[in-house]
Write a protein that holds these residues in place. Structure first.
Motif, mmCIF file in Angstrom:
data_model
loop_
_atom_site.group_PDB
_atom_site.id
_atom_site.type_symbol
_atom_site.label_atom_id
_atom_site.label_comp_id
_atom_site.label_asym_id
_atom_site.label_seq_id
_atom_site.Cartn_x
_atom_site.Cartn_y
_atom_site.Cartn_z
ATOM 1 N N GLU A 173 -1.077 -13.358 -4.609
ATOM 2 C CA GLU A 173 0.135 -12.581 -3.603
ATOM 3 C C GLU A 173 0.419 -12.183 -4.488
ATOM 4 N N SER A 174 0.820 -11.855 -5.996
ATOM 5 C CA SER A 174 1.633 -11.195 -6.652
ATOM 6 C C SER A 174 1.627 -9.582 -6.387
ATOM 7 N N LEU A 175 0.654 -8.989 -6.180
ATOM 8 C CA LEU A 175 0.321 -8.041 -5.965
ATOM 9 C C LEU A 175 0.428 -7.184 -4.295
ATOM 10 N N PRO A 176 1.363 -6.309 -4.425
ATOM 11 C CA PRO A 176 1.323 -5.679 -3.008
ATOM 12 C C PRO A 176 0.981 -4.542 -2.807
ATOM 13 N N LEU A 222 -5.256 2.877 0.654
ATOM 14 C CA LEU A 222 -4.484 1.968 -0.057
ATOM 15 C C LEU A 222 -4.782 0.397 0.912
ATOM 16 N N VAL A 223 -5.027 -0.197 -0.201
ATOM 17 C CA VAL A 223 -4.937 -1.418 0.435
ATOM 18 C C VAL A 223 -3.789 -1.364 0.261
ATOM 19 N N VAL A 224 -3.125 -2.855 1.449
ATOM 20 C CA VAL A 224 -1.487 -3.433 1.822
ATOM 21 C C VAL A 224 -2.163 -5.304 2.000
ATOM 22 N N ASN A 225 -1.936 -5.457 0.600
ATOM 23 C CA ASN A 225 -1.755 -7.609 0.710
ATOM 24 C C ASN A 225 -1.025 -7.958 1.112
#
Ligand code: ADP
Length: 626
Positions: free
Chosen positions: A525-528, A566-569
């Motif tokens: 979860e830490s990587l936006p 761009l991969v958004v988490n």
């Protein structure tokens, strides 16, 4: 024959000689040094013949002190090769030296005369027609032979000039054997230099089977000093002739140091002892290389009955194994081999195939039975092994189980082991990093999920990967930033949501209205957000860069625009916050989106000067808001 009826005779070597001498001189020009090898190996043959007669019981003999002495006398301008082998009678001298038995030689010479012949072609005729002795005329204008046979016969003295006119008379010699005395011609005085002769002896004669002494007449000790006890310059029982079970690691290393003057220890070695029908021996060493850019050029020396023939004969050992260092002794090949002879020789191709088999078997057996040692050397041999696999499918087929992958956590696994443990999470995909440092962000993402990442960071790797994929089309190699591995997300490969508002926002801050934006639920979860670039586009781009570089360009620009995603988490708290702000505070949302985008670019590549300026300004704005 008794001494009284010995008649002095004169003669010409043969009609053909007139043609042959100039040709020997001309053709052998590039490889003149071999005359010494020819004379010393004739001397060694004469000793071997005598030894054999004793062992057959044809003559009596005890502990003979066989020796060959090479004597250099600068004052009288002579170089002499003496032996105490079987010697020759008068008849034999005429038969063997006074007559070049050349049935087809003239045709041969006429055929090749005028052709620019390389060293190998030259060596071909010399060996083919038993002209070894005549190579003496490359450096001498007169050759004198004094010989006394082991049979009860008077010594003979044969003296021949460069035109082929000889004189045969009674000679004087204390014991059995032969002296070949070269009166070195004025143009060839380099062969009167001690270091030159010593070098030639070291090169060609280091392992000949009879003790060889080198005496230099002007080496008289200073007054009051004792002359050093002469020691043979050669080792008559080289390591390769011993049974592998009798050789110690220390002996192998010592031999390596001595022959290759390489003081770095070899990594490991292979002692080949092939019996009938191949009948050859050798030791091949894997040298320790400094780094990947050090030129990978080894040295494989070919011997014939312990007489040096040549270096790096790629007909005998495949070119891709030439980074090895070693010795091969092939008594089945003639001493003077020509390249064309080797190229079409089935024996040679069998020897070559046997070497390939031995090298690949060594790798697999080490990988199976001495894994720790094998892993210890893998980094050093990796480039070589992968290159060999690319050059020769047969080598690959034999060595494929010994191909290792180094993982980011320092462990080594075979490709099969990697695929086995990947079965549950990413079947048939090998994830790799090409640069542990700049891809650290992605590496830690994988490591946190317990996924193995291979380090494929050598120049050769991109081509090696393609080869592996072409050999086994089910398996794919993907760099860790090529896409988001299903195993890193909560719901596998499926996109979790669509968010048109955020997509528009990211496209605006990226200043790219075609930017692809994907929403995935990363377990971490830490990587936006992160940027990915598909494996295919990246490879295509790398290829174009390489192409540009090879064609003189800088390799910096690409004809294809990079198609990053761009991969958004969606599991990152910042994602929820951004969704909220997009509704309530557009300015803030934009500031945060821009910062997220820049950070994800940063983990892929360096920012441009402009981007960096904006990034810093954005960062300060954000700090101001805290
Ligand atoms: P090859 O060695 O290929 O037969 P060479 O021209 O070198 O051809 O020698 C011709 C022959 O001369 C040899 O076969 C050998 O019988 C004889 N010969 C040459 N050197 C010696 C020597 N040092 N002692 C005894 N015989 C020799």
């Amino acid at each position: 024959m008794n001494q009284e009826n010995f008649q002095t005779r004169q003669g010409d070597i043969s009609v053909e000689t007139a043609h042959i001498f100039p040709i020997i001189k001309k053709w052998l020009y590039s490889e003149k040094d071999i005359f010494l090898r020819e004379l010393v190996s004739n001397a060694a043959d004469a000793v071997t013949k005598h030894r054999r007669l004793i062992s057959l019981g044809e003559i009596e003999g005890g502990d003979e002190d066989y020796r060959i002495t090479v004597t250099l006398d600068k004052v009288s301008k002579t170089l002499t090769v003496s032996d105490n082998g079987i010697g020759m009678t008068e008849d034999e001298v005429i038969r063997y030296l006074g007559n070049i038995a050349l049935s087809g030689a003239l045709d041969f010479i006429q055929k090749y005369e005028g052709e620019q012949s390389g060293a190998a072609g030259t060596a071909g005729i010399i060996g083919h027609f038993g002209l070894g002795f005549y190579s003496a005329f490359m450096v001498a204008d007169t050759v004198e032979v004094i010989s006394k046979s082991y049979q009860d016969a008077p010594a003979v003295r044969w003296i021949c000039n460069a035109d082929g006119n000889y004189e045969l008379a009674m000679g004087e010699r204390d014991g059995r054997g032969t002296d070949i005395i070269l009166h070195v011609s004025d143009e060839e005085t380099e062969y009167l230099e001690k270091f030159k002769i010593r070098d030639m002896l070291d090169k060609y004669c280091s392992f000949m089977p009879t003790d060889i002494y080198f005496v230099c007449e002007d080496d008289t000790p200073a007054e009051g000093e004792e002359a050093p006890t002469p020691a043979p310059i050669n080792d008559t029982t080289p390591l390769w002739q011993k049974a592998p079970s009798e050789c110690t690691p220390e002996e192998y290393k010592e031999f390596y140091r001595k022959v290759f003057h390489d003081y770095r220890e070899p990594l490991f070695w292979i002692h080949i002892n092939a019996d009938y029908p191949l009948n050859f021996r050798g030791i091949l060493y894997f040298p320790r290389l400094g780094n990947e850019y050090e030129s990978i050029e080894g040295q494989v020396k070919l011997y014939y009955h312990q007489v040096f023939v040549a270096d790096n004969i790629k007909e005998v050992i495949p070119e891709y194994l030439l980074m090895l260092k070693g010795v091969l002794d092939c008594p089945e090949l003639p001493l003077n081999v020509s390249r064309s002879y080797l190229q079409n020789n089935t024996y040679v191709s069998k020897v070559s195939a046997h070497i390939v088999k031995k090298v690949s078997d060594k790798l697999t057996s080490m990988c199976d039975t001495d894994r720790e040692a094998y892993e210890g050397v893998w980094d050093s041999i990796k480039t070589f092994v992968e290159y060999a696999c690319m050059r020769d499918r047969k080598f690959y087929d034999r060595a494929k189980d010994a191909l290792l992958l180094k993982l980011t956590d320092g462990r080594y696994v075979t490709h099969a082991q990697y695929l086995e443990s990947a079965k549950e999470t990413h079947e048939n995909v090998v994830y790799y990093t090409s640069d542990v440092e700049s891809q650290a962000q992605y590496v830690s993402l994988f490591e946190r999920e317990g996924l193995e990442v291979a380090v494929l960071d050598k120049l050769i790797d991109s081509q090696f990967i393609q080869m592996m994929e072409s050999y086994d089309s089910a398996v794919k190699y993907k760099r860790i930033d090529a896409d988001v591995a299903g195993a890193l997300t909560k719901d596998g490969d499926a996109d979790s949501v669509e968010n048109e508002v955020l997509t528009a926002l990211f496209r605006r801050v990226a200043d790219n209205d075609k930017l692809e934006v994907k929403y995935q639920s990363l377990k971490d979860e830490s990587l936006p957000a992160m940027l990915t670039l598909s494996e295919e586009s990246r490879r295509m781009e790398e290829m174009m860069k390489l192409y540009a570089m090879q064609n003189g360009g800088l390799g910096g620009t690409s004809m294809f625009p990079q198609e990053y995603t761009l991969v958004v988490n969606t599991t990152a708290p910042l994602y929820a916050r951004l969704c909220e702000l997009a509704d309530s505070d557009a300015d803030r949302a934009e500031l945060i989106a821009r910062q997220i985008y820049r950070l994800s670019v940063l983990s892929q590549r360096k920012l441009t000067a402009d981007e960096l300026k904006q990034f810093l300004a954005g960062s300060f704005d954000l700090l101001g808001m805290l």
